[in-house]
Design a protein around this motif. Sequence first.
Motif, short mmCIF file in Angstrom:
data_model
loop_
_atom_site.label_atom_id
_atom_site.label_comp_id
_atom_site.label_asym_id
_atom_site.label_seq_id
_atom_site.Cartn_x
_atom_site.Cartn_y
_atom_site.Cartn_z
N ALA A 37 -30.33 61.12 -10.08
CA ALA A 37 -28.91 60.77 -9.94
C ALA A 37 -28.75 59.37 -9.34
N LEU A 38 -29.54 59.06 -8.32
CA LEU A 38 -29.48 57.72 -7.71
C LEU A 38 -29.91 56.64 -8.69
N LEU A 39 -30.96 56.93 -9.47
CA LEU A 39 -31.40 55.97 -10.47
C LEU A 39 -30.33 55.76 -11.55
N GLY A 40 -29.65 56.86 -11.91
CA GLY A 40 -28.58 56.73 -12.89
C GLY A 40 -27.43 55.89 -12.38
N VAL A 41 -27.04 56.09 -11.12
CA VAL A 41 -25.96 55.30 -10.53
C VAL A 41 -26.35 53.83 -10.46
N LEU A 42 -27.60 53.58 -10.04
CA LEU A 42 -28.07 52.19 -9.95
C LEU A 42 -28.10 51.53 -11.32
N PHE A 43 -28.50 52.29 -12.34
CA PHE A 43 -28.53 51.74 -13.70
C PHE A 43 -27.12 51.38 -14.17
N VAL A 44 -26.17 52.25 -13.89
CA VAL A 44 -24.79 51.98 -14.32
C VAL A 44 -24.24 50.76 -13.60
N VAL A 45 -24.50 50.66 -12.30
CA VAL A 45 -23.99 49.53 -11.52
C VAL A 45 -24.55 48.21 -12.03
N MET A 46 -25.79 48.22 -12.48
CA MET A 46 -26.42 46.97 -12.94
C MET A 46 -26.08 46.66 -14.40
N ILE A 47 -25.89 47.68 -15.22
CA ILE A 47 -25.69 47.44 -16.65
C ILE A 47 -24.24 47.15 -17.00
N PRO A 49 -21.83 45.15 -15.55
CA PRO A 49 -21.47 43.72 -15.63
C PRO A 49 -22.08 43.02 -16.85
N ILE A 50 -23.33 43.36 -17.18
CA ILE A 50 -23.96 42.74 -18.35
C ILE A 50 -23.24 43.15 -19.63
N TYR A 51 -22.87 44.43 -19.69
CA TYR A 51 -22.15 44.93 -20.87
C TYR A 51 -20.81 44.20 -21.03
N LEU A 52 -20.05 44.08 -19.95
CA LEU A 52 -18.77 43.38 -20.02
C LEU A 52 -18.94 41.93 -20.43
N PRO A 68 -11.05 45.75 -21.71
CA PRO A 68 -12.30 44.97 -21.63
C PRO A 68 -13.55 45.78 -21.96
N PHE A 69 -13.47 47.12 -21.90
CA PHE A 69 -14.65 47.94 -22.16
C PHE A 69 -14.79 48.33 -23.64
N SER A 70 -13.80 48.07 -24.43
CA SER A 70 -13.84 48.51 -25.83
C SER A 70 -14.68 47.54 -26.67
N ILE A 71 -15.11 48.06 -27.85
CA ILE A 71 -15.84 47.23 -28.80
C ILE A 71 -15.09 47.29 -30.13
N PRO A 72 -14.10 46.45 -30.31
CA PRO A 72 -13.36 46.45 -31.59
C PRO A 72 -14.20 45.76 -32.66
N LEU A 73 -14.86 46.55 -33.48
CA LEU A 73 -15.78 45.98 -34.48
C LEU A 73 -15.06 45.04 -35.43
N SER A 74 -13.81 45.33 -35.72
CA SER A 74 -13.07 44.46 -36.62
C SER A 74 -12.52 43.21 -35.93
N GLY A 75 -12.49 43.24 -34.60
CA GLY A 75 -11.93 42.11 -33.86
C GLY A 75 -12.97 41.20 -33.25
N LEU A 76 -14.25 41.50 -33.41
CA LEU A 76 -15.29 40.65 -32.87
C LEU A 76 -15.38 39.35 -33.67
#
Length: 303
Positions: A37-47, A49-52, A68-76
């Motif tokens: 669970a701790l590794l999962g939280v750490l992964f989310v916290v680090m990934i 900002p990179i994803y955004l 900001p979290f969406s991926i509009p495939l037609s709008g990229l």
Amino acid sequence: MVVPEAEVRDRPKAAPTGGIASRRTEHKEPRSPVRWALLGVLFVVMIVPIYLLVVNAFKSQQDILGNPFSIPLSGLTFEHMSAAINSPQFNVIGGYGFTLFLVVVVDVLCILLAGPAAYAIARSLKRRTQLVLLYFLAGTFIPGAAVIIPVIYVLREVGLANTVTGLVAHDVASTLPVSIFLFVGFIRTIPVDIDHAATIDGAGRYRTFWSIIFPLMRPAVVTVLILNSIGIWNDFVSPQILLSPSSGHYTVTTAIYAGISQYSTDLTKVFPNLLLAVAPVVIFFIYMQRHIISGLTVGAVKG
């Protein structure tokens, strides 16, 4: 009763009861849900900002502000990334060359100075030599921003203010403490008998170090080069203050600041330029991380 030899050979062999497999099973660590669970939280916290950063670099202003979290495939679109690469105002690509030059020069000078100094400290048992090591270690506890103003006055007195030479001298001095510390710890794991054998063969101290000891220091040298390179690439305060805009030299970080500071609300300029600045160092770190870990652990245990 005598059992025939052929019958003995044909009997199935019993499985061992105390083999390696059973011992591995007995001593196998249970997977703790808390740890995962701790590794999962750490992964989310680090990934996150990179994803955004990656996703929003190819979206319009409206899509970034709307979700900001969406991926509009037609709008990229690659329009904003292309503008960031080709725009002379956002000269991040142009900053690659100067930053890479700065990294190479500082790394070479750091190795040339830190290597012999660490060798002299590691091979000496005198008390004053250990005090010199403590003096270098003291430099690791001083924040770089705390000494930037005295550095400006020193560079101004020696005529190196607002010059590339002054910035290189400052960066070399700031990388020496950690480099010497890592080199000393590694050299102390190398047997002194190697030095004695080289002396018997007629080699001097400098030849012994550069021809025999230095090639054995490859893990530590690679670690120092990686850490120094990432630190110089990400440094903003030193080049921003020691090199004024009139110098005409911009690193990656100062180029971003000079380019998008007046357009901070235009996210279509912010995200693409930040991605261009971050991508090379992230890829470099991922590729070289195993060398960092091996270099930091070598010398921790002797024998």
